[in-house]
Write a protein that holds these residues in place. Structure first.
Motif, PDB file in Angstrom:
ATOM      1  N   UNK A 140       8.469 -14.719  -2.886  1.00  0.00           N
ATOM      2  CA  UNK A 140       7.042 -15.000  -3.103  1.00  0.00           C
ATOM      3  C   UNK A 140       6.242 -13.866  -2.466  1.00  0.00           C
ATOM      4  N   UNK A 141       5.395 -13.251  -3.249  1.00  0.00           N
ATOM      5  CA  UNK A 141       4.553 -12.168  -2.724  1.00  0.00           C
ATOM      6  C   UNK A 141       3.381 -12.801  -1.975  1.00  0.00           C
ATOM      7  N   UNK A 142       3.276 -12.526  -0.678  1.00  0.00           N
ATOM      8  CA  UNK A 142       2.262 -13.173   0.166  1.00  0.00           C
ATOM      9  C   UNK A 142       1.517 -12.131   1.015  1.00  0.00           C
ATOM     10  N   UNK A 143       0.739 -11.256   0.371  1.00  0.00           N
ATOM     11  CA  UNK A 143       0.071 -10.184   1.119  1.00  0.00           C
ATOM     12  C   UNK A 143      -1.050 -10.719   2.010  1.00  0.00           C
ATOM     13  N   UNK A 144      -1.568  -9.847   2.859  1.00  0.00           N
ATOM     14  CA  UNK A 144      -2.709 -10.189   3.708  1.00  0.00           C
ATOM     15  C   UNK A 144      -2.512  -9.680   5.119  1.00  0.00           C
ATOM     16  N   UNK A 145      -1.417 -10.076   5.739  1.00  0.00           N
ATOM     17  CA  UNK A 145      -1.071  -9.515   7.057  1.00  0.00           C
ATOM     18  C   UNK A 145      -0.832  -8.010   6.882  1.00  0.00           C
ATOM     19  N   UNK A 146      -0.085  -7.651   5.853  1.00  0.00           N
ATOM     20  CA  UNK A 146       0.048  -6.268   5.384  1.00  0.00           C
ATOM     21  C   UNK A 146      -0.057  -6.344   3.856  1.00  0.00           C
ATOM     22  N   UNK A 147      -0.094  -5.188   3.174  1.00  0.00           N
ATOM     23  CA  UNK A 147      -0.177  -5.271   1.704  1.00  0.00           C
ATOM     24  C   UNK A 147       1.150  -5.636   1.050  1.00  0.00           C
ATOM     25  N   UNK A 148       2.228  -5.771   1.812  1.00  0.00           N
ATOM     26  CA  UNK A 148       3.553  -5.832   1.186  1.00  0.00           C
ATOM     27  C   UNK A 148       4.384  -7.050   1.576  1.00  0.00           C
ATOM     28  N   UNK A 149       3.771  -8.035   2.219  1.00  0.00           N
ATOM     29  CA  UNK A 149       4.581  -9.162   2.727  1.00  0.00           C
ATOM     30  C   UNK A 149       5.214  -9.968   1.594  1.00  0.00           C
ATOM     31  N   UNK A 150       6.429 -10.420   1.866  1.00  0.00           N
ATOM     32  CA  UNK A 150       7.049 -11.413   0.999  1.00  0.00           C
ATOM     33  C   UNK A 150       7.525 -12.586   1.866  1.00  0.00           C
ATOM     34  N   UNK A 151       7.592 -13.753   1.231  1.00  0.00           N
ATOM     35  CA  UNK A 151       8.282 -14.897   1.818  1.00  0.00           C
ATOM     36  C   UNK A 151       9.520 -15.123   0.963  1.00  0.00           C
TER      37      UNK A 151
END
Ligand SMILES: [Fe+2]
Length: 293
Positions: A140-151
């Protein structure tokens, strides 16, 4: 199908939780967010943390096939290359790591770095499914903390990276270059829309005030009910205002500069110089009138 077996490894110096997740049927496993032990004061690297994971895998007869990063961490160096060297595991991260590489390449004058993500073995897209043995995992693409976070969702467990902390601590900062509190809010809502009983595994814990023990496992229901930053009823506007105000008070993480330049290279250090020594780069910013002449 039996649930995946999850073992957590807590690294107190960096407050990071790494996970060894395995499929009991096939004994294939993934390591999520492994830590390389780096003593910034002495400039020394040791591998006790990753060795502990490798030993646990060995003892359980597991074959590690993935070394996964939820994002380019700013608080610890990645132990993924060591795991890859010892096991042949592939190193995977979200495809938007390219953006993080583009942001930081000039910051560190990292002229050796390609910004196409090719230092990593695999770049995950949103919604991509992959296998750990017989288990299917989903990104799951979950950006915000960095532009590239995934869960990473594996069975009823989701490894949330730095989108959420334990309910009594709240959420991660969103002020790193390319970070965005509004996007973080949207990403968190995406996770909180998962079934209430979904187990959530944090990447960090700092013992919230009043709590004696470290903790890293919670549920969607618990986060929705009790997260001090994003419990049900907190609007995007309220969250962004809170997050922005709080981020303005936070100092840079101790290992920010060493971590980022290594982690955007998939855990690779800058190449040895002519004398055979690896050097890390510290870009120095002179504030206001700090120049003597
Ligand atoms: Fe982070």
């Amino acid at each position: 199908m039996p649930e995946p077996v999850i073992r957590a490894f807590f690294d107190e110096p960096t407050n990071t939780v790494s996970y060894l997740v395995s499929d009991p049927a096939t004994k294939k496993a993934a390591v999520i967010d492994p830590v390389l032990d780096y003593d910034h004061k002495a400039g020394t690297v040791t591998t006790d943390s990753v060795e502990a994971i490798l030993a646990a895998a060995d003892e359980a007869g597991l074959e590690i096939v993935w070394a996964l990063e939820t994002h380019a961490h700013a608080d610890h160096l990645s132990g993924a290359p060591y795991i890859k060297a010892k096991t042949g595991a592939r190193i995977g991260i979200g495809e938007h790591i390219k953006e993080v590489q583009r942001i930081f390449r000039p910051v560190f004058n990292a002229t050796d770095l390609r910004t196409d993500g090719s230092d990593f073995d695999h770049l995950f897209t949103d919604g991509e499914r992959f296998r750990i043995g017989d288990r299917e995992a989903e990104v799951l693409y979950v950006p915000g903390h960095t532009p590239a976070d995934i869960a990473i969702r594996i069975g009823d467990a989701v490894f949330v990276g730095d989108t959420l902390f334990m309910p009594d601590f709240g959420t991660a900062r969103a002020d790193f270059p390319g970070g965005d509190a509004k996007k973080l809010y949207a990403s968190i809502q995406r996770l909180l829309a998962l079934p209430p009983q979904t187990r959530l595994f944090m990447c960090h814990d700092y013992k919230a005030p009043g709590r004696d023990d470290y903790a890293w496992e919670t549920t969607v229901a618990e986060q929705r009910r009790a997260n001090k930053h994003v419990r049900e009823g907190v609007t995007e506007e309220e969250f962004v205002a809170m997050r922005t105000a709080r981020d303005a008070t936070l100092a840079a993480p101790t290992l920010l500069l060493p971590s980022i330049q290594v982690n955007i290279r998939a855990g690779r250090f800058p190449a040895k110089e002519a004398n055979g020594v690896h050097y890390l780069t510290i870009p120095v910013t002179f504030k206001k009138d700090a120049h003597a002449s």
